[in-house]
Design a protein around this motif. Structure first.
Motif, short mmCIF file in Angstrom:
data_model
loop_
_atom_site.label_atom_id
_atom_site.label_comp_id
_atom_site.label_asym_id
_atom_site.label_seq_id
_atom_site.Cartn_x
_atom_site.Cartn_y
_atom_site.Cartn_z
N GLN A 1 41.83 36.36 48.54
CA GLN A 1 40.76 35.40 48.26
C GLN A 1 39.45 35.76 48.94
OE1 GLN A 1 41.44 31.32 48.33
NE2 GLN A 1 43.61 31.53 47.91
N VAL A 2 39.56 36.52 50.03
CA VAL A 2 38.34 36.97 50.73
C VAL A 2 38.33 38.49 50.66
CG1 VAL A 2 37.03 36.92 52.88
CG2 VAL A 2 38.52 34.99 52.29
N MET A 3 37.30 39.04 50.03
CA MET A 3 37.23 40.50 49.89
C MET A 3 35.97 41.02 50.56
SD MET A 3 38.46 41.55 46.15
CE MET A 3 40.07 41.22 45.55
N ILE A 4 36.15 42.04 51.38
CA ILE A 4 35.00 42.62 52.06
C ILE A 4 34.90 44.09 51.66
CG2 ILE A 4 33.97 43.11 54.31
CD1 ILE A 4 35.66 40.82 55.46
N PHE A 5 33.70 44.52 51.35
CA PHE A 5 33.47 45.93 51.02
C PHE A 5 32.41 46.46 51.97
CE2 PHE A 5 34.88 43.76 47.20
CZ PHE A 5 35.82 44.62 46.68
N ASP A 6 32.79 47.41 52.83
CA ASP A 6 31.84 47.95 53.82
C ASP A 6 31.24 49.24 53.27
OD1 ASP A 6 30.41 48.56 56.04
OD2 ASP A 6 32.10 48.71 57.43
N GLU A 7 30.02 49.17 52.83
CA GLU A 7 29.33 50.31 52.19
C GLU A 7 30.28 51.04 51.23
OE1 GLU A 7 26.67 52.54 54.61
OE2 GLU A 7 26.61 50.98 56.14
N PRO A 8 30.75 50.32 50.20
CA PRO A 8 31.83 50.86 49.38
C PRO A 8 31.40 51.98 48.45
CG PRO A 8 31.06 48.78 48.48
CD PRO A 8 30.32 48.98 49.76
N THR A 9 30.10 52.07 48.20
CA THR A 9 29.66 53.08 47.20
C THR A 9 28.82 54.18 47.84
OG1 THR A 9 27.71 51.75 46.70
CG2 THR A 9 29.66 51.36 45.33
N SER A 10 28.82 54.28 49.16
CA SER A 10 27.92 55.23 49.84
C SER A 10 28.15 56.68 49.39
CB SER A 10 28.06 55.11 51.35
OG SER A 10 29.41 55.31 51.71
N ALA A 11 29.39 56.98 48.92
CA ALA A 11 29.66 58.37 48.50
C ALA A 11 29.73 58.50 46.97
CB ALA A 11 30.98 58.83 49.13
N MET A 12 29.35 57.41 46.27
CA MET A 12 29.53 57.43 44.80
C MET A 12 28.25 57.81 44.05
SD MET A 12 31.79 54.24 43.68
CE MET A 12 33.06 53.64 44.73
N ASP A 13 28.43 58.34 42.85
CA ASP A 13 27.27 58.63 42.00
C ASP A 13 26.81 57.34 41.32
OD1 ASP A 13 29.13 58.12 40.05
OD2 ASP A 13 29.47 60.22 39.55
N GLU A 14 25.71 57.41 40.56
CA GLU A 14 25.13 56.20 39.96
C GLU A 14 26.11 55.48 39.04
OE1 GLU A 14 22.35 54.58 40.71
OE2 GLU A 14 22.17 56.10 42.28
N SER A 15 26.88 56.25 38.24
CA SER A 15 27.79 55.56 37.31
C SER A 15 28.91 54.87 38.09
CB SER A 15 28.33 56.52 36.25
OG SER A 15 29.28 57.36 36.82
N GLY A 16 29.34 55.47 39.18
CA GLY A 16 30.37 54.86 40.04
C GLY A 16 29.88 53.52 40.57
N LYS A 17 28.62 53.49 41.03
CA LYS A 17 28.04 52.24 41.56
C LYS A 17 28.02 51.15 40.50
CE LYS A 17 24.99 54.41 44.88
NZ LYS A 17 23.62 54.76 45.19
N LYS A 18 27.59 51.56 39.27
CA LYS A 18 27.51 50.59 38.17
C LYS A 18 28.90 50.02 37.87
CE LYS A 18 23.78 51.95 35.25
NZ LYS A 18 23.50 52.93 34.23
N GLN A 19 29.87 50.93 37.81
CA GLN A 19 31.26 50.49 37.52
C GLN A 19 31.75 49.54 38.61
OE1 GLN A 19 32.63 54.45 37.33
NE2 GLN A 19 32.47 54.62 35.12
N PHE A 20 31.37 49.82 39.85
CA PHE A 20 31.79 48.94 40.95
C PHE A 20 31.21 47.54 40.76
CE2 PHE A 20 30.40 47.11 45.06
CZ PHE A 20 31.65 46.79 45.58
N LEU A 21 29.92 47.49 40.40
CA LEU A 21 29.28 46.18 40.21
C LEU A 21 29.91 45.40 39.05
CD1 LEU A 21 25.55 47.06 40.95
CD2 LEU A 21 27.13 45.71 42.35
N GLN A 22 30.29 46.13 38.00
CA GLN A 22 30.96 45.46 36.86
C GLN A 22 32.30 44.90 37.32
OE1 GLN A 22 31.11 48.61 33.99
NE2 GLN A 22 29.00 48.32 33.32
N LEU A 23 32.97 45.66 38.13
CA LEU A 23 34.28 45.22 38.64
C LEU A 23 34.13 43.94 39.47
CD1 LEU A 23 37.29 46.07 38.93
CD2 LEU A 23 36.66 47.30 40.98
N ILE A 24 33.11 43.92 40.32
CA ILE A 24 32.86 42.74 41.17
C ILE A 24 32.61 41.53 40.27
CG2 ILE A 24 31.24 41.68 42.84
CD1 ILE A 24 33.11 43.72 44.11
N ASP A 25 31.83 41.76 39.23
CA ASP A 25 31.50 40.68 38.30
C ASP A 25 32.77 40.08 37.66
OD1 ASP A 25 29.16 39.38 37.48
OD2 ASP A 25 29.58 40.05 35.41
#
Ligand SMILES: Nc1ncnc2c1ncn2[C@@H]1O[C@H](COP(=O)(O)OP(=O)(O)OP(=O)(O)O)[C@@H](O)[C@H]1O
Length: 533
Positions: free
Chosen positions: A482-506
């Motif tokens: 129920q509580v999820m924390i992401f500590d700089e989760p995309t610091s090593a990812m490319d732009e598409s990875g970041k986008k996919q991460f945000l979609q997942l969060i949504d």
């Protein structure tokens, strides 16, 4: 120390009982065989037959063979008890360390610590099982032998007693020095192995930054310290042993003089002289062993004290309240310092279900620290209040909360040397469809189902930084806390990875409290609220 060790050794009561019994039989055989040999020699003083002689030799053969069989079984039992008891002790120490504050462990060199734990656990138990048990037998056998010497010749008895007293005084003189040298040597040994391990652990770093000579010098410096400590310890022990040897040699000469004179005057049979000289040598050995136990005791006591100092480190407090549904977390006037270094100062906020929070702040302002506090890593160290629903965090069973409620994707995720699938599922029974859905969000080739059996190596070096982050994110998403924390989760990812991460969060954000630590405005801009540290 005895009470402490018995807890581990007496887990194997039956084996230890048989080991002890066989030890007594061995003592008996060791004492009886020289007496039988003496009688064999004395047989020739009176008329004896060829068949009586053969019978005696056969009896002696049986005794010798019996002794070897008993010795073998005794050794096998010893190995079984010692190895298992040492494992139990290692297990308890490591288990205890897992319950103390991570800050304590964080300050320690781990290879030094693991060396130290393993060596000390073995030393202290070897002393208890082998040395202490043999001490009991030695004292027991020495008692019988002294009695027999006294019965055979009172002057030889007085010489023997004088010798034993002398041994004892020599030991008293050396006791403190041996303890100090052993303590120093054990510390240096653990340090040296830690430096040795460092050579291999940091091999890439050493090569990339051309640090070879620096690290080798560190190793050599540590070896020199170890060498000096070993030299000092061994020289002290050797001086002790040599002094013992001189006392022993003088005593043997005195005995030869007394015995030889009596045989010359016809006051003693050669068989009895043989028995006395064998027993006398045995007493010398027992005397040395009894005194050596003193030295071994000093060394084992060093190990015991070091183990005790670990087991005395206070365990982290643990509450007992378990929560399954989290509506809000209120952080009120939170303060935190590493040692004396103030890291988080008067931080307050209110985290509510259904919202995504972006946490930002400059490097070193304490973002990762705040996450560790929320995960219950530093329950005894923070000041202020962290209230989950209506319960202060110190009263919560944080083991339960971490297992069922809160999860984190670390800045540098740790992967296990196992398959991709096991790194995602963490050996829990999870719905494969759910894993598939999370994996599909990234559409990454390495994460495709065909690759789930791919083995990640010990150092996770066959997986890229971005892939590691994706595995860690999927791992967290499928746990569905129920509580999820992401500590700089995309610091090593490319732009598409970041986008996919945000979609997942949504997709997952409903009914959860989500915190994303980031320096990336594209990520922070999608959050419902920004928290600044
Ligand atoms: N175990 C520790 N012992 C002592 N000091 C520590 C420890 N962990 C972190 N610190 C110090 O506390 C401060 C905050 O560290 P933290 O990792 O929380 O910062 P951060 O905000 O996450 O930084 P970044 O943005 O660089 O990731 C830093 O100065 C760091 O050196």
């Amino acid at each position: 120390m005895i009470k402490f060790c018995s807890k581990y050794v007496f887990q194997y009561k039956i084996e230890y009982g048989i080991y002890f019994l066989l030890g007594i039989i061995l003592c008996g055989l060791n004492t009886f065989i020289p007496a039988a040999m003496g009688q064999f020699i004395n047989m020739f003083n009176v008329e004896t037959t060829y068949s009586a002689m053969l019978k005696f030799i056969f009896l002696l053969l049986l005794l010798y063979v019996g002794k070897e069989i008993v010795c073998y079984v005794n050794k096998i039992l010893y190995i079984r008890i010692q190895t298992n008891a040492a494992f139990s002790l290692n297990f308890e120490i490591v288990n205890h360390l897992k319950k103390v504050s991570p800050l304590v462990i964080g300050r320690t060199d781990l290879s030094y610590l693991s060396q130290r734990i393993n060596n000390d656990a073995n030393d202290v138990l070897i002393f208890f099982i082998s040395s202490l048990t043999e001490l009991i037998f030695s004292v027991f056998s020495a008692g019988i032998i002294l009695f027999m010497i006294w019965k055979m010749d009172s002057i030889a008895f007085i010489v023997t007693m004088f010798l034993l007293a002398l041994y004892f005084f020599i030991y008293i003189g050396f006791k403190k020095r041996i303890y100090n040298c052993s303590y120093g040597m054990k510390e240096e040994k653990s340090n040296f192995f830690s430096r040795l391990q460092e050579q291999l652990e940091k091999i890439e770093f050493i090569k990339i930054h051309s640090m070879d000579s620096f690290f080798l010098n560190r190793l050599v410096a540590s070896y020199q310290k170890l060498y000096r400590s070993i030299f000092k310890q061994q020289a002290t022990i050797q001086a002790f042993a040599n002094l013992e040897g001189i006392v022993g040699a003088i005593s043997v000469c005195i005995l030869l003089w007394i015995g030889g004179k009596k045989i010359l005057t016809g006051d003693m049979q050669i068989g009895y002289f043989y028995m006395i000289s064998v027993y006398f040598n045995m007493i010398l050995e027992y005397g040395k062993e009894i005194v050596a136990y003193g030295q071994e005791y000093q060394e084992a006591y060093v190990s015991f004290e070091r183990i005790k100092s670990i087991l005395e480190i206070k365990e982290q407090s643990k509450g007992c309240i378990r929560l399954n549904e989290i509506k809000q977390i209120r952080i009120q006037d939170l303060n935190f310092a590493y040692d004396q270094k103030e890291t988080i100062k008067s931080f307050s906020t209110n985290l509510k279900k259904g919202k995504v929070y972006g946490l930002k702040g400059e490097n070193g302002c304490g973002k990762s620290t705040l996450i560790k506090i929320l995960m219950g890593m530093y329950v005894d160290e923070y000041q202020g209040n962290i209230i989950w629903n209506d319960t202060e965090m110190r009263n919560l069973d944080m083991d339960y909360i971490r297992e069922h409620v809160i999860s984190v994707t670390e800045q540098e995720p740790t992967l296990i040397a196992d398959t991709i699938y096991n790194n995602i599922a963490l050996y829990r029974k999870l719905d494969v469809k759910c894993i598939q859905r999370a994996v599909d969000c990234f559409g990454d080739s390495i994460l495709k189902r065909d690759n789930w059996d791919l083995q990640i190596n010990e150092k996770s070096s066959n997986i890229s930084g971005g892939e590691k982050q994706k595995i860690a994110i999927i791992r967290q998403v499928v746990q569905d806390g129920q509580v999820m924390i992401f500590d700089e989760p995309t610091s090593a990812m490319d732009e598409s990875g970041k986008k996919q991460f945000l979609q997942l969060i949504d997709q997952i954000k409903n009914h959860k409290i989500i915190i994303i630590v980031s320096h990336d405005n594209a990520i922070l801009n999608t959050c419902d609220e920004i928290l600044i540290l």
